[in-house]
Write a protein that holds these residues in place. Structure first.
Motif, short mmCIF file in Angstrom:
data_model
loop_
_atom_site.label_atom_id
_atom_site.label_comp_id
_atom_site.label_asym_id
_atom_site.label_seq_id
_atom_site.Cartn_x
_atom_site.Cartn_y
_atom_site.Cartn_z
N LEU A 1 2.36 3.33 0.45
CA LEU A 1 3.41 4.14 -0.15
C LEU A 1 3.82 3.61 -1.53
O LEU A 1 4.10 4.38 -2.45
N ILE A 2 3.86 2.29 -1.65
CA ILE A 2 4.32 1.73 -2.92
C ILE A 2 3.41 2.16 -4.08
O ILE A 2 3.89 2.47 -5.17
N TYR B 1 4.14 5.75 -5.14
CA TYR B 1 5.32 5.93 -5.99
C TYR B 1 5.13 5.32 -7.37
O TYR B 1 5.68 5.81 -8.35
N ILE B 2 4.36 4.26 -7.45
CA ILE B 2 4.06 3.71 -8.78
C ILE B 2 3.30 4.75 -9.61
O ILE B 2 3.60 4.97 -10.79
N TYR B 3 2.34 5.42 -8.98
CA TYR B 3 1.58 6.45 -9.72
C TYR B 3 2.43 7.70 -9.96
O TYR B 3 2.25 8.40 -10.94
N ARG B 4 3.34 7.96 -9.06
CA ARG B 4 4.15 9.17 -9.17
C ARG B 4 5.23 9.05 -10.26
O ARG B 4 5.71 10.03 -10.78
N ARG B 5 5.65 7.82 -10.54
CA ARG B 5 6.68 7.66 -11.59
C ARG B 5 6.12 8.12 -12.92
O ARG B 5 5.15 7.60 -13.42
N ARG B 6 6.69 9.15 -13.45
CA ARG B 6 6.33 9.65 -14.77
C ARG B 6 7.62 9.83 -15.56
O ARG B 6 8.70 9.87 -14.99
N SER B 7 7.50 9.93 -16.86
CA SER B 7 8.71 10.15 -17.66
C SER B 7 9.12 11.62 -17.52
O SER B 7 8.42 12.51 -18.03
N GLU C 1 12.49 -0.90 -14.66
CA GLU C 1 11.31 -0.31 -14.00
C GLU C 1 11.56 -0.13 -12.51
O GLU C 1 11.19 0.90 -11.92
N ASN C 2 12.20 -1.10 -11.88
CA ASN C 2 12.54 -0.95 -10.45
C ASN C 2 13.38 0.31 -10.24
O ASN C 2 13.17 1.06 -9.28
N LEU C 3 14.35 0.52 -11.12
CA LEU C 3 15.24 1.69 -10.96
C LEU C 3 14.42 2.99 -11.10
O LEU C 3 14.58 3.93 -10.31
N LEU C 4 13.52 3.02 -12.08
CA LEU C 4 12.72 4.23 -12.28
C LEU C 4 11.78 4.47 -11.09
O LEU C 4 11.56 5.61 -10.68
N ALA D 1 11.72 7.66 -8.48
CA ALA D 1 10.53 8.43 -8.09
C ALA D 1 10.41 8.49 -6.57
O ALA D 1 10.12 9.54 -6.00
N GLY D 2 10.68 7.38 -5.93
CA GLY D 2 10.59 7.32 -4.46
C GLY D 2 11.62 8.20 -3.77
O GLY D 2 11.41 8.67 -2.65
N LEU D 3 12.74 8.44 -4.44
CA LEU D 3 13.80 9.27 -3.86
C LEU D 3 13.67 10.73 -4.30
O LEU D 3 14.59 11.53 -4.10
N GLY D 4 12.57 11.06 -4.95
CA GLY D 4 12.34 12.45 -5.37
C GLY D 4 13.06 12.81 -6.65
O GLY D 4 13.14 13.98 -7.02
N LEU D 5 13.57 11.81 -7.35
CA LEU D 5 14.24 12.06 -8.63
C LEU D 5 13.26 11.83 -9.78
O LEU D 5 12.16 11.32 -9.58
N GLY D 6 13.69 12.19 -10.97
CA GLY D 6 12.87 11.93 -12.15
C GLY D 6 13.72 11.21 -13.18
O GLY D 6 14.92 11.45 -13.28
N GLY D 7 13.09 10.33 -13.93
CA GLY D 7 13.85 9.58 -14.93
C GLY D 7 12.98 9.23 -16.12
O GLY D 7 11.76 9.40 -16.10
#
Ligand SMILES: Cc1cc2nc3c(=O)[nH]c(=O)nc-3n(C[C@H](O)[C@H](O)[C@H](O)COP(=O)(O)O)c2cc1C
Length: 235
Positions: A69-70, A73-79, A164-167, A171-177
């Motif tokens: 899963l980690i 979410y690392i790949y899913r984090r986008r700007s 980066e942890n916050l971003l 992403a893991g919570l379905g939010l975008g940042g």
């Protein structure tokens, strides 16, 4: 929309897609890349190992990814720079701050502080600091990440890890940042300092605009083999 949905599930390339037309189905699949055709227009691939499909209630639950899963979410984090009007609740803000403060920190000094900015007028003012800060106006919450060089000469690294942890948590919570750079541009920092009443001994590393995404960007890694050497540089 439900009438037009036709759900086909294909487990792995080259296998026959299976169709589901009604009811709740529990699928037991081997961990693999799996493709769902939600309608003629929308095709999505997921790395999952099972799914619950409830056509009546328009619900699809996907679970147990084959990728840890980690990494997903690392790949899913986008700007993400576009957000819906939905607010980010206090509980979620706490989770994001806890993720930020779980970051590694040199000598465990944790030389950071965070300002949670939600007031629309203040966010609009932050959005005007520079061209690429416009997201702060629409994001329901903006975090200012501060670092204190008097506490640690590693404050930039520590605060970057926290940001980066916050971003990633977002992403893991379905939010975008998105990360909005402030330090080391003194002209931007001065404006944030005034708007948020920040004392001179604290630097503003960045702003993090966070909200419910109104744009979709595909998960990705940007792996480049030519940037990796083994044992010595150039090898
Ligand atoms: C140190 C740093 C500063 C950044 N500053 C900004 C910024 O001021 N405004 C902005 O819109 N994006 C900013 N970004 C986001 C980058 O543009 C983005 O990460 C990059 O284009 C890669 O896209 P991705 O985040 O979707 O993978 C910044 C990112 C980093 C790491």
């Amino acid at each position: 929309m439900a009438e037009t949905w036709r759900i086909l599930i294909q487990e792995g390339e080259g296998t026959e897609p299976r169709e589901f037309t009604s009811g709740v189905r529990q699928l037991d699949l081997t961990p693999s890349e799996l493709t769902l055709w939600l309608s003629d227009q929308e095709t999505r691939s997921f790395a999952i190992s099972n799914a619950t499909i409830d056509l009546e209630n328009h619900r699809i639950e996907l679970r147990a990814r084959s990728l840890p899963l980690i990494l997903e979410y690392i790949y899913r984090r986008r700007s993400i720079r576009k957000y819906t009007n939905e607010p980010v609740n206090d509980e979620t803000i706490d989770l994001l701050l806890k993720a930020a403060m779980a970051a590694p920190s040199a000598n465990d000094v944790r030389p950071w502080a965070f300002i949670v900015v939600r007031e629309p007028e203040r966010r609009r003012a932050l959005a005007k600091i520079k061209q690429w800060a416009f997201m702060c106006a629409d994001a329901p919450v903006v975090f200012a990440v501060l670092g204190n060089p008097n506490f640690s000469d590693h404050w930039i690294e520590d605060c970057s890890a926290a940001a980066e942890n916050l971003l990633l948590a977002a992403a893991g919570l379905g939010l975008g940042g998105v990360w909005v750079a402030i330090y080391p541009r003194t002209e931007y920092e001065k404006k944030v300092r005034t708007l948020l009443n920040i004392p001179p001994n604290w630097h503003v590393l960045c702003l993090l605009a966070v909200g419910h995404p109104a744009e979709h960007k595909p998960p990705r890694t940007r792996y480049e083999a030519n940037k990796v050497y083994y044992e010595t540089f150039g090898a």
